[in-house]
Design an enzyme around this catalytic site. Structure first.
Site, PDB file in Angstrom:
ATOM      1  N   ASP A   1      15.872  82.992  17.278  1.00 44.46           N
ATOM      2  CA  ASP A   1      15.301  83.878  18.710  1.00 44.46           C
ATOM      3  C   ASP A   1      15.975  84.886  18.785  1.00 44.46           C
ATOM      4  O   ASP A   1      15.603  85.960  19.957  1.00 44.46           O
ATOM      5  CB  ASP A   1      15.201  82.996  20.100  1.00 44.46           C
ATOM      6  CG  ASP A   1      16.642  82.136  20.232  1.00 44.46           C
ATOM      7  OD1 ASP A   1      17.355  82.143  19.500  1.00 44.46           O
ATOM      8  OD2 ASP A   1      16.288  81.532  21.206  1.00 44.46           O
TER       9      ASP A   1
ATOM     10  N   ASP B   1      22.330  80.922  18.612  1.00 42.75           N
ATOM     11  CA  ASP B   1      20.915  81.042  19.099  1.00 42.75           C
ATOM     12  C   ASP B   1      21.114  82.192  20.253  1.00 42.75           C
ATOM     13  O   ASP B   1      22.336  82.318  20.828  1.00 42.75           O
ATOM     14  CB  ASP B   1      20.428  79.521  19.719  1.00 42.75           C
ATOM     15  CG  ASP B   1      19.305  79.349  20.211  1.00 42.75           C
ATOM     16  OD1 ASP B   1      18.719  79.980  21.373  1.00 42.75           O
ATOM     17  OD2 ASP B   1      18.425  78.689  19.743  1.00 42.75           O
TER      18      ASP B   1
ATOM     19  N   HIS C   1      19.900  72.211  24.419  1.00 43.90           N
ATOM     20  CA  HIS C   1      20.062  72.153  26.000  1.00 43.90           C
ATOM     21  C   HIS C   1      19.898  70.640  26.659  1.00 43.90           C
ATOM     22  O   HIS C   1      20.057  70.468  27.909  1.00 43.90           O
ATOM     23  CB  HIS C   1      18.916  73.037  26.643  1.00 43.90           C
ATOM     24  CG  HIS C   1      18.934  74.339  26.192  1.00 43.90           C
ATOM     25  ND1 HIS C   1      20.107  75.198  26.583  1.00 43.90           N
ATOM     26  CD2 HIS C   1      18.009  75.275  25.600  1.00 43.90           C
ATOM     27  CE1 HIS C   1      20.131  76.497  25.886  1.00 43.90           C
ATOM     28  NE2 HIS C   1      18.785  76.596  25.442  1.00 43.90           N
TER      29      HIS C   1
ATOM     30  N   HIS D   1      20.460  81.639  23.333  1.00 49.47           N
ATOM     31  CA  HIS D   1      20.581  80.850  24.509  1.00 49.47           C
ATOM     32  C   HIS D   1      21.852  80.261  24.489  1.00 49.47           C
ATOM     33  O   HIS D   1      22.240  79.675  23.312  1.00 49.47           O
ATOM     34  CB  HIS D   1      19.623  80.272  24.932  1.00 49.47           C
ATOM     35  CG  HIS D   1      18.162  80.596  25.250  1.00 49.47           C
ATOM     36  ND1 HIS D   1      17.459  81.053  23.957  1.00 49.47           N
ATOM     37  CD2 HIS D   1      17.689  81.183  26.310  1.00 49.47           C
ATOM     38  CE1 HIS D   1      16.254  81.808  24.632  1.00 49.47           C
ATOM     39  NE2 HIS D   1      16.109  81.801  25.743  1.00 49.47           N
TER      40      HIS D   1
END
Length: 386
Positions: free
Chosen positions: A268, A185, A149, A187
Site C-alpha cells: 500500500d 507496510d 493489526h 501502516h
C-alpha cells in the site's frame, strides 16, 4: 527515471540454496470479499496465484495449499472466547451488538462476511505451516499473510487473526531465539509489536507512513526494548526506500544476526494505492525483498496491505520472481495480460488504469531526492542500536 546510482549493498548470503522457495496460497480468497464498498472488496491473492501460474513460475512441487488453522492453533495467541466469537459470526452471519462492540466484529472496517472465520484462519494456518516448513531453512512466500493489526482479543484494521504473530510463535517453539520481523507496510505493524513487546527473542521493525492509521509507531517507541519504528513522511520515493534499506535495514539485520526473518511486504506504499500517500514503485519493494531474504537461512515473506488490485497483482507476483531469482520479462505473456485486463474495480482509479500496468509487471523507477527529514530520522533511529 533510472534507479539511483547508489546500489543495494551486499552482505553475506545466508540462504539455503539447496531448498527451493515455495508459495502457499488457497482458493478461499477467490471470490471472497469484505463487501462491495470495503477496500478489500478487490481480488488480491487469487490474482497473484493466477499471474504466477500464467507466467509458468510455479509447479506442483513449489506451490502449496494452505490449511485452516484450528481453534487450538489460534489460541496460541488469541483468546478462546474471541476465537469462538469469530466462528459464531461466520455460522450465524451476525452477532449480538454487545459481542460486536467487545470483539470489534462488524465494527470499524471489520465486517461480518461469509468467510469471516475460514479466510483469516487459512492465512493463520498457512503462516504456522510455513514456519514449520522452514524450520531447517528455506523461503516461503505467503501473499495472503501479513494481517499485522489483529489483537489478542479483537479484530482491528481489517485483521481478525494475527498470522505473523502465530508464525513467529511457531518459529520460537522450534527453538529459535533470534527472529527479525520487518514490516514495510504503509501502516504501523502494531499488533505484532504489542505481541512481542517484552520478548527479546523477537526484534520488530516497522517502517510506515507518519500519521496514517493506527497513528502509532512513533520513532521513540521501542516498546519493551526490542521494537524499532521508522515513521516516514508522505511522498516517499524509491531512492528514499533504497536509502533506508542500505542505511538501516541491512546494517541492523547484520548486527542482530537473525536465525529467521519474517518480512511483511504490504504494497500500500505504491503510488497508485488509494489508502496511502507514498509514491513508491514496485522495484523499491523488490529491492527490500531481494536483499533481506539473504540475511537469514529462514525467511517467511508475507503480503499485507494493498488496495489497488493492479498494483497488488504486479508487485507480489514480482516478489515471487525475486525470491526465485527469475528474470522479469519486459512484457507480460498474453495470458497474464488478460488476467489484469479482466479485473473489475469500482474505484475511480480502476476505470482507466495506465496501459503499462496491464502489459508489464515492473514499474518505472520512481526516484527523487532523499529529504533531510528522512536522513535525520534514520540517523536518530540508528542511535538506538540494539
Amino acid at each position: 527515471m533510472m534507479p539511483s546510482d547508489e546500489p543495494v549493498l551486499n552482505y553475506p548470503d545466508h540462504r539455503r540454496h539447496d531448498i527451493r522457495p515455495r508459495m502457499i496460497a488457497a482458493e478461499i480468497y477467490r471470490g471472497s470479499s469484505y463487501g462491495p464498498k470495503h477496500p478489500l472488496a478487490i481480488p488480491r491473492v487469487s490474482l497473484v496465484v493466477d499471474m504466477v501460474h500464467a507466467m509458468g513460475w510455479v509447479d506442483g512441487d513449489n506451490y502449496l495449499i494452505g490449511p485452516v488453522a484450528t481453534p487450538a492453533q489460534l489460541a496460541r495467541f488469541h483468546d478462546p472466547d474471541y476465537i469462538a466469537a469469530v466462528a459464531q459470526a461466520e455460522r450465524d452471519r451476525m452477532l449480538p451488538e454487545d459481542m460486536m462492540v467487545k470483539y470489534g466484529l462488524g465494527k470499524n472496517g471489520n465486517p461480518i462476511y461469509p468467510e469471516i472465520f475460514r479466510r483469516p484462519a487459512t492465512a493463520a494456518g498457512s503462516s504456522i505451516m510455513a514456519a514449520r516448513l522452514i524450520s531447517d531453512g528455506g523461503i516461503i512466500h505467503h501473499p495472503a499473510g501479513g494481517t499485522h493489526h489483529g489483537l489478542r482479543d479483537r479484530a482491528s484494521g481489517f485483521c481478525y487473526f494475527n498470522d505473523p504473530v502465530l508464525g513467529i510463535l511457531e518459529l520460537l517453539d522450534s527453538g529459535l531465539d533470534r527472529v527479525l520481523y520487518l514490516d514495510i507496510d504503509a501502516h504501523h505493524g502494531d499488533g505484532v509489536q504489542i505481541a512481542f513487546a517484552d520478548d527479546d527473542r523477537v526484534l520488530t521493525v516497522s517502517m510506515h507512513e507518519e500519521g496514517l492509521w493506527p497513528k502509532t509507531g512513533h520513532i521513540d517507541d521501542i516498546a519493551g526494548g526490542f521494537a524499532r519504528n521508522l515513521p516516514m513522511p508522505s511522498g516517499m520515493n524509491d531512492d528514499e526506500m533504497r536509502y533506508v534499506l542500505n542505511e538501516y535495514f541491512l546494517p541492523l539485520a547484520q548486527q542482530f544476526s537473525p536465525q529467521a526473518i519474517v518480512l511483511q511486504c504490504g504494497c500500500d506504499t505504491l503510488a497508485e494505492d488509494p489508502l496511502s500517500r507514498q509514491m513508491l514503485g514496485n522495484q523499491a519493494i523488490w529491492d527490500v525483498v531481494g536483499a533481506m531474504i539473504k540475511m537469514a537461512p529462514r525467511c517467511l515473506v508475507l503480503g499485507g496491505g494493498g488496495y489497488n488490485p493492479y498494483g497488488v497483482a504486479r508487485c507480489w507476483s514480482g516478489v515471487w520472481a525475486v525470491v526465485n531469482e527469475i528474470e522479469i520479462p519486459p512484457v507480460l505473456s498474453v495470458t497474464a495480460e488478460n488476467i489484469l485486463r479482466a479485473i473489475k474495480w469500482a474505484h475511480s482509479r480502476g476505470k482507466q488504469p495506465d496501459e503499462k500496468m496491464l502489459t508489464s509487471i515492473r514499474d518505472p523507477w520512481r526516484g527523487g531526492d532523499i529529504r533531510d527529514e528522512v536522513r535525520t530520522r534514520v540517523h536518530r533511529l540508528k542511535g538506538y542500536g540494539l
